[in-house]
Design an enzyme around this catalytic site. Sequence first.
Site, PDB file in Angstrom:
ATOM      1  N   HIS A   1       0.905  -1.010   0.023  1.00 31.48           N
ATOM      2  CA  HIS A   1      -0.050   0.165   0.037  1.00 31.48           C
ATOM      3  C   HIS A   1       0.911   1.275  -0.088  1.00 31.48           C
ATOM      4  O   HIS A   1       1.303   1.782   1.003  1.00 31.48           O
ATOM      5  CB  HIS A   1      -0.961   0.068   1.126  1.00 31.48           C
ATOM      6  CG  HIS A   1      -1.816  -1.204   1.483  1.00 31.48           C
ATOM      7  ND1 HIS A   1      -1.322  -2.462   1.690  1.00 31.48           N
ATOM      8  CD2 HIS A   1      -3.085  -1.382   1.176  1.00 31.48           C
ATOM      9  CE1 HIS A   1      -2.468  -3.242   1.813  1.00 31.48           C
ATOM     10  NE2 HIS A   1      -3.587  -2.596   1.082  1.00 31.48           N
TER      11      HIS A   1
ATOM     12  N   HIS B   1      -1.892  -0.574   7.034  1.00 28.74           N
ATOM     13  CA  HIS B   1      -1.709  -0.876   5.639  1.00 28.74           C
ATOM     14  C   HIS B   1      -0.522  -0.149   5.325  1.00 28.74           C
ATOM     15  O   HIS B   1       0.035  -0.507   4.498  1.00 28.74           O
ATOM     16  CB  HIS B   1      -2.936  -0.798   5.003  1.00 28.74           C
ATOM     17  CG  HIS B   1      -3.746   0.393   5.025  1.00 28.74           C
ATOM     18  ND1 HIS B   1      -4.501   0.699   5.911  1.00 28.74           N
ATOM     19  CD2 HIS B   1      -3.455   1.427   4.039  1.00 28.74           C
ATOM     20  CE1 HIS B   1      -4.889   2.006   5.771  1.00 28.74           C
ATOM     21  NE2 HIS B   1      -4.050   2.414   4.536  1.00 28.74           N
TER      22      HIS B   1
ATOM     23  N   LEU C   1      -8.909  -2.181  10.975  1.00 23.89           N
ATOM     24  CA  LEU C   1      -8.926  -0.747  11.200  1.00 23.89           C
ATOM     25  C   LEU C   1      -9.600  -0.373  12.519  1.00 23.89           C
ATOM     26  O   LEU C   1     -10.688  -0.980  12.786  1.00 23.89           O
ATOM     27  CB  LEU C   1      -9.383  -0.004  10.118  1.00 23.89           C
ATOM     28  CG  LEU C   1      -8.813  -0.162   8.648  1.00 23.89           C
ATOM     29  CD1 LEU C   1      -9.565   0.398   7.427  1.00 23.89           C
ATOM     30  CD2 LEU C   1      -7.368   0.709   8.642  1.00 23.89           C
TER      31      LEU C   1
ATOM     32  N   HIS D   1      -3.994   3.599  -3.577  1.00 20.52           N
ATOM     33  CA  HIS D   1      -4.177   2.735  -2.112  1.00 20.52           C
ATOM     34  C   HIS D   1      -3.421   1.488  -2.027  1.00 20.52           C
ATOM     35  O   HIS D   1      -2.529   1.591  -0.990  1.00 20.52           O
ATOM     36  CB  HIS D   1      -5.672   2.609  -1.968  1.00 20.52           C
ATOM     37  CG  HIS D   1      -5.886   1.800  -0.549  1.00 20.52           C
ATOM     38  ND1 HIS D   1      -5.793   2.163   0.773  1.00 20.52           N
ATOM     39  CD2 HIS D   1      -6.025   0.583  -0.284  1.00 20.52           C
ATOM     40  CE1 HIS D   1      -5.931   1.355   1.625  1.00 20.52           C
ATOM     41  NE2 HIS D   1      -6.219   0.060   1.013  1.00 20.52           N
TER      42      HIS D   1
ATOM     43  N   SER E   1     -23.435  -8.088  37.730  1.00 20.90           N
ATOM     44  CA  SER E   1     -23.785  -9.379  37.147  1.00 20.90           C
ATOM     45  C   SER E   1     -22.735 -10.224  37.141  1.00 20.90           C
ATOM     46  O   SER E   1     -22.490 -11.483  37.252  1.00 20.90           O
ATOM     47  CB  SER E   1     -24.393  -9.186  36.023  1.00 20.90           C
ATOM     48  OG  SER E   1     -25.772  -8.564  36.287  1.00 20.90           O
TER      49      SER E   1
ATOM     50  N   GLU F   1     -17.985  -3.180  24.435  1.00 17.82           N
ATOM     51  CA  GLU F   1     -17.371  -4.383  24.621  1.00 17.82           C
ATOM     52  C   GLU F   1     -16.142  -4.487  23.763  1.00 17.82           C
ATOM     53  O   GLU F   1     -14.975  -4.848  24.216  1.00 17.82           O
ATOM     54  CB  GLU F   1     -18.302  -5.719  24.263  1.00 17.82           C
ATOM     55  CG  GLU F   1     -19.241  -5.850  25.411  1.00 17.82           C
ATOM     56  CD  GLU F   1     -20.691  -5.190  25.057  1.00 17.82           C
ATOM     57  OE1 GLU F   1     -21.720  -5.605  25.755  1.00 17.82           O
ATOM     58  OE2 GLU F   1     -20.556  -4.384  24.307  1.00 17.82           O
TER      59      GLU F   1
ATOM     60  N   HIS G   1     -29.698 -14.150  24.565  1.00 19.79           N
ATOM     61  CA  HIS G   1     -28.825 -13.794  25.713  1.00 19.79           C
ATOM     62  C   HIS G   1     -28.376 -15.288  26.110  1.00 19.79           C
ATOM     63  O   HIS G   1     -27.513 -15.359  27.084  1.00 19.79           O
ATOM     64  CB  HIS G   1     -29.529 -13.347  26.807  1.00 19.79           C
ATOM     65  CG  HIS G   1     -29.400 -11.763  26.829  1.00 19.79           C
ATOM     66  ND1 HIS G   1     -30.076 -11.129  25.625  1.00 19.79           N
ATOM     67  CD2 HIS G   1     -28.965 -10.655  27.498  1.00 19.79           C
ATOM     68  CE1 HIS G   1     -29.969  -9.784  25.774  1.00 19.79           C
ATOM     69  NE2 HIS G   1     -29.281  -9.602  27.151  1.00 19.79           N
TER      70      HIS G   1
END
Length: 682
Positions: A40, A80, A130, A275, A396, A422, A484
């Site tokens: 690249h 890249h 990315l 690119h 929890s 997350e 879940h």
Amino acid sequence: MTLAPNRIEDQARTSELDALAVNTLRFLAADGVQAANSGHPGLPLGAAGIGWTLWSRHLRHDPTNPQWPDRDRFVLSAGHGSMLLYALLHVFGYDMPVSELRRFRQLGSRTPGHPEYGHTPGVETTTGPLGQGLANAVGLALAERMLAARCNTDEHTVVDHRVWVLAGDGCLMEGISHEAASLAGRLGLGKLAVIFDDNDITIDGPAQRSCADDVEARFAAYGWHVLRVEDGNDVPALDRAFARARDNEDRPTFIRVTTTIGYGAPGVEGTPKAHGSPLGPETLAAMRARLDWPDAQFHVPTSVTATASATAAQGGAARAVWEGMHADWAAANPGLAQHFPLDGVPAPTNPALLAELATATPGSKMATRKASGAALTALAEAYPALIGGSADLAASTNTAIPGGDVAPGDYAGRTVHFGIREHAMAAVMNGIALHGGLRPFGSTFLVFADYLRPALRLSALMRLPVIYVFTHDSVHVGEDGPTHQPIEQLESLRLIPGLTVLRPADAAETALAWELASTTLDGPTALVLSRQDLPVLGADGLDDVRAHGARIVRVAPAPADVVLAASGSEVALALQAADLLAGHEVNATVASVMCRERFEAAARAGSSGWPDVPVVWIEAGVPVGWRAIAGPRDAVVGIDRFGESGPGPQVAEHLGLSATAVADAALRTLGRPAGVPPDVNG
């Protein structure tokens, strides 16, 4: 804030030396891509001015000691563009000889297609997917602030450095960048700066086709200090922007820099063609003529080498001063030096504190998530470097530990509130682990492991000692329903090379799981835990789990006819099935397989120690992995479909997870008709 360019021609916008150095980086990158006939070139050609300005004026680093703990970190999130990083490493005197530039993307070279941590000196993290690098950088910057709060004293400042990121359009489009940038702004990570290589080009064409965000407003809304440079070739303007970022201490800095992808390559610059393809001999020759560059490949002018060497020498001098201060600090603060080794991964000093939980009274009941919370609290007392949190689920997942919260301007706490992020949580933990000095853990429900999997994969790829705590591990979640109830997640974790997956059957095994996780320093560990209470089986056989991942929890009263082997909550189910089989004069040995990978390795070595009889393998998830290890006489009881909403025990029985079903499977392996009467425990 926009920093206006100097209104003069491109090559005159910088000093003659700067222009020479910037073009050196461009041609090193272009030559490397051309030699490989792969890669690249676009980003390195457009962002070379950013790289030179940062590395020659602002990045504090020492090429002779790439692991100096108080160095600035540079993260190429747009991985890249790796040839720009390799060119910088070569010019500034890292262990990156021109022979390695010539071997770009070749098997065994130090110049892989995307930067790889632990493979190339000077590469801080593995990037390519990315947005991951940007989120890692948030973790690096958070670790810097947390260690500064712990280690710096009135007499000694041993932690004081910055984190610089070069990111592209793709990094900012990926959702992880939104999660991580929001967290960084909330925590006020003033030692973090993200430089946005704004070339408005993606593989499919102009970035505006798919994304028209006002990125400056976006980062300002996150609480970042926002700057803009109109021309990525304007070294003085870049210099001023980076200086302002260094002067800012109360919030992270976002610097938008307008660049031209493939700069200098006739017919290619400013287009998607720049690119991801080599320029080709003709275009490269035309670029040399246009920028008045010699025909010799991988040419580095002596004046550029001399300037880079002088910069590197300044970094070496700063490192030598720091080493003297660090030695004085360690002598004056031996406890801090022991608990927070700034140049490595801290280990617990006394994980045996978990022994009390490991010998909990057999016959009592405790959810393994609750046992995990007790083990974690005990471990934290002996492990000051252990820090972490959850994706808004601490109550929890039982992952709150004493020591207070990490908050804006107050980084001395031990609990990080990652929020409902997350993916960023996992990538930030990677950054904390990459930094050194702290040991991170993070938690969420097992079903949401899918949200963080790309970062967990990189934990394993980089062999980082990150601890993942996944609770609510089966259809016993019950009323929350199939969205879940994890079915395929546990098996999918086991597919990741280098990830240690531990699914304990009771409180004693949970304590051992934390001991193993805390002392595993060469890769990530996943603890997979139940929401529902499980019988405490006691500590007998835990040494067998250490040795080969499994233990016998009940020995058949006479020579065994069958082995019932399960993980986690299904061990209790196997014990119920063994009771049913006893009524049919079938002797069953029951085994808990806490770590299937370790057990498989032991079985291949012939050291499992199990009787040579049929085995029924039991787990509340897809059975494909167990079928792969099952012998021709064996049976597998699992779940091949999504769950249902209802009370957990009823859902499990509805899906074929009952003591009766297990006992029937055992009878079939023995050639006897099934038909065990339904068990009262259902």
